[in-house]
Design a protein around this motif. Structure first.
Motif, short mmCIF file in Angstrom:
data_model
loop_
_atom_site.label_atom_id
_atom_site.label_comp_id
_atom_site.label_asym_id
_atom_site.label_seq_id
_atom_site.Cartn_x
_atom_site.Cartn_y
_atom_site.Cartn_z
N PRO A 126 0.44 2.62 -3.65
CA PRO A 126 -0.03 3.66 -2.74
C PRO A 126 1.06 4.71 -2.48
O PRO A 126 2.26 4.43 -2.59
CB PRO A 126 -0.34 2.88 -1.47
CG PRO A 126 0.65 1.75 -1.49
CD PRO A 126 0.83 1.39 -2.94
N LYS A 159 -1.98 5.93 0.86
CA LYS A 159 -3.31 6.17 0.28
C LYS A 159 -3.25 6.06 -1.23
O LYS A 159 -2.26 6.41 -1.86
CB LYS A 159 -3.84 7.55 0.68
CG LYS A 159 -5.34 7.69 0.41
CD LYS A 159 -5.91 8.95 0.99
CE LYS A 159 -7.44 8.98 0.88
NZ LYS A 159 -7.96 8.64 -0.44
N ASP A 200 -8.41 3.70 -1.34
CA ASP A 200 -8.30 3.26 0.04
C ASP A 200 -7.12 3.88 0.77
O ASP A 200 -6.11 4.24 0.16
CB ASP A 200 -8.13 1.73 0.11
CG ASP A 200 -9.29 0.97 -0.49
OD1 ASP A 200 -10.42 1.49 -0.47
OD2 ASP A 200 -9.06 -0.16 -0.98
N MET A 247 -4.12 2.68 3.42
CA MET A 247 -3.43 1.45 3.78
C MET A 247 -2.55 1.72 4.99
O MET A 247 -1.67 2.59 4.95
CB MET A 247 -2.58 0.92 2.62
CG MET A 247 -1.97 -0.45 2.91
SD MET A 247 -0.90 -1.06 1.58
CE MET A 247 0.63 -0.16 1.95
N ILE A 295 -7.35 -0.48 4.51
CA ILE A 295 -6.62 -1.75 4.48
C ILE A 295 -5.59 -1.72 5.61
O ILE A 295 -4.91 -0.71 5.80
CB ILE A 295 -5.87 -1.92 3.15
CG1 ILE A 295 -6.84 -1.86 1.96
CG2 ILE A 295 -5.06 -3.21 3.13
CD1 ILE A 295 -6.13 -1.59 0.64
N THR A 344 -2.26 -4.00 6.98
CA THR A 344 -1.40 -5.07 6.50
C THR A 344 -0.13 -5.15 7.33
O THR A 344 0.25 -4.20 8.03
CB THR A 344 -1.08 -4.86 5.00
OG1 THR A 344 -0.35 -5.99 4.49
CG2 THR A 344 -0.27 -3.59 4.78
N SER A 401 -3.33 -9.35 5.72
CA SER A 401 -4.13 -8.13 5.73
C SER A 401 -5.51 -8.39 6.31
O SER A 401 -5.95 -9.54 6.45
CB SER A 401 -4.29 -7.59 4.29
OG SER A 401 -5.03 -8.50 3.49
N CYS A 435 -9.35 -5.97 5.78
CA CYS A 435 -9.87 -4.85 5.00
C CYS A 435 -11.23 -4.42 5.54
O CYS A 435 -12.15 -5.24 5.63
CB CYS A 435 -9.99 -5.23 3.53
SG CYS A 435 -8.40 -5.61 2.76
N ALA A 446 -7.94 -4.80 -3.02
CA ALA A 446 -6.98 -4.30 -2.04
C ALA A 446 -5.58 -4.82 -2.33
O ALA A 446 -4.58 -4.14 -2.03
CB ALA A 446 -7.41 -4.69 -0.63
N MET A 501 -1.65 -3.45 -2.15
CA MET A 501 -0.64 -4.04 -1.28
C MET A 501 0.50 -4.69 -2.04
O MET A 501 1.68 -4.62 -1.60
CB MET A 501 -1.29 -5.07 -0.35
CG MET A 501 -2.20 -4.47 0.70
SD MET A 501 -2.84 -5.71 1.86
CE MET A 501 -4.08 -6.52 0.85
N TYR A 513 3.41 -2.41 -2.95
CA TYR A 513 4.12 -2.01 -1.72
C TYR A 513 5.02 -3.13 -1.22
O TYR A 513 6.22 -2.92 -0.98
CB TYR A 513 3.12 -1.62 -0.64
CG TYR A 513 3.78 -1.41 0.72
CD1 TYR A 513 4.37 -0.19 1.03
CD2 TYR A 513 3.83 -2.44 1.66
CE1 TYR A 513 5.00 0.00 2.25
CE2 TYR A 513 4.46 -2.26 2.88
CZ TYR A 513 5.04 -1.04 3.18
OH TYR A 513 5.67 -0.86 4.38
#
Length: 265
Positions: A122, A145, A149, A151, A179, A181, A191, A193, A209, A213, A216
Motif C-alpha cells: 500500500p 491505499k 482498499d 488500510m 482494512i 490493522t 486486523s 476488514c 487483505a 498488510m 507493510y
C-alpha cells in the motif's frame, strides 16, 4: 431445471463455525453472469466461488452478495479444500486463472493449504476521507491505499477490537473497502476488514487483505514470516510470508455442508 453441486467451507480455521464461510460451486461450463450473481446473493455469504476446469488448470471467479470481485483468498482456499477432499484432486499444486492472474495453491500437509498470491504494497496517503475516520470513530492516524482498499493503522490490538463502525457512512468513502490493522498481542499483527461498499459490513477473514498488510508489516517489523489473526467475531488464523513480490498465506478449512443448487438454465 438443472442440478449443480455446492459445498460450504469454513476457511482459515480448523474448527467448524470459525474462520470465514464460502460457498463453492464446481461447474462443467460457465453459468450466465446474472445467475451466478443471483446465487451469490441468495447464499448471502461474503463469497460464493465458481470454477471451471480448462487446459490443465482451473478458471475461478468470486462473487459477493452484491458484485464480482477481482481477488478472494478464503474462497480460493475453500475451493482447494473441496478439490482435495471431495473431488479427487491429487497433484501437489493447483493453478487458478483469475482476474488477478495465475494463483497457486499447495497442500503441504493434509488439511493445510498455502495460497501464493501477488503482493500489493500500500501507499501512504495524505488526503484522508473525513467520512472514513468519522465512520470508524478514530482519531487521525496513518492511512494507506491500494487500487482496492484503504488500510488504517491503529496503535493497538485493543483499538482494532473495540471498533463499532458506522457502516452506512463507511460505504461512502470509495474503494472496495477498509482494512484496519495493528500490532498484535499474541500474533505479529491483527486486523478487521470492512466492505460495506461491496455488500459486506465485516468480512470474518480476508485473504486478499493480507496481500496488502503483509508487505507493510514485513517492512515495519523487519521480518518476512509472520503470524496474523483477523480479530472478527469468528476469528481467523493465518501463517503468512512475504516472498519477493508474492504473499504466501497458509491455513486450514472445514467442510460444513454438501448440497445441490436447483436452477433453471
Amino acid at each position: 431445471m438443472q442440478q449443480l453441486p455446492v459445498y460450504k467451507v469454513d476457511a482459515f480455521t480448523s474448527e467448524l463455525f470459525g474462520g470465514n464461510p464460502a460457498a463453492v460451486c464446481p461447474l462443467e461450463q460457465w453459468l450466465p453472469d446474472a445467475l451466478m450473481q443471483q446465487l451469490a446473493s441468495e447464499n448471502n455469504l461474503s463469497e460464493t466461488v465458481f470454477f471451471v476446469q480448462e487446459n490443465g488448470h482451473y478458471h475461478i471467479r468470486w462473487f459477493t452478495p452484491a458484485t464480482e470481485v477481482k481477488l478472494c483468498g478464503h474462497a480460493t482456499l475453500a475451493t482447494a479444500h473441496i478439490l482435495y477432499t471431495e473431488l479427487g484432486y491429487t497433484k501437489d499444486e493447483i493453478l487458478f486463472n483469475s482476474l488477478s492472474g495465475i494463483l497457486k495453491v499447495t497442500s503441504p500437509e493434509p488439511g493445510t493449504y498455502t495460497l501464493d498470491f501477488p503482493a500489493m504494497p500500500p501507499d501512504a496517503i495524505t488526503y484522508i476521507p473525513t467520512a472514513m475516520l468519522e465512520a470508524l470513530g478514530v482519531a487521525p492516524c496513518p492511512v494507506y491505499k491500494t487500487n482496492m482498499d484503504f488500510m488504517v493503522v491503529l496503535p493497538s490490538q485493543e483499538a482494532v477490537e473495540s471498533l463499532a463502525p458506522d457502516f452506512k457512512l463507511l460505504a461512502t468513502v470509495g474503494g472496495r473497502g477498509v482494512i484496519v490493522t495493528a500490532k498484535g498481542n499474541e500474533a505479529d499483527f491483527v486486523s478487521r476488514c470492512f466492505y460495506p461498499q461491496s455488500g459486506i459490513d465485516e468480512d470474518p477473514v480476508t485473504g486478499s487483505a493480507h496481500t496488502i498488510m503483509v508487505p507493510y508489516w514485513a517492512a515495519f517489523l523487519n521480518k518476512t514470516k509472520m503470524k496474523a489473526i483477523q480479530v472478527s467475531k469468528r476469528r481467523g488464523y493465518l501463517d503468512v510470508e512475504l516472498s519477493g513480490n508474492r504473499v504466501l498465506m497458509s491455513g486450514s478449512g472445514v467442510t460444513y455442508l454438501k448440497g445441490t443448487y436447483i436452477v433453471a438454465l
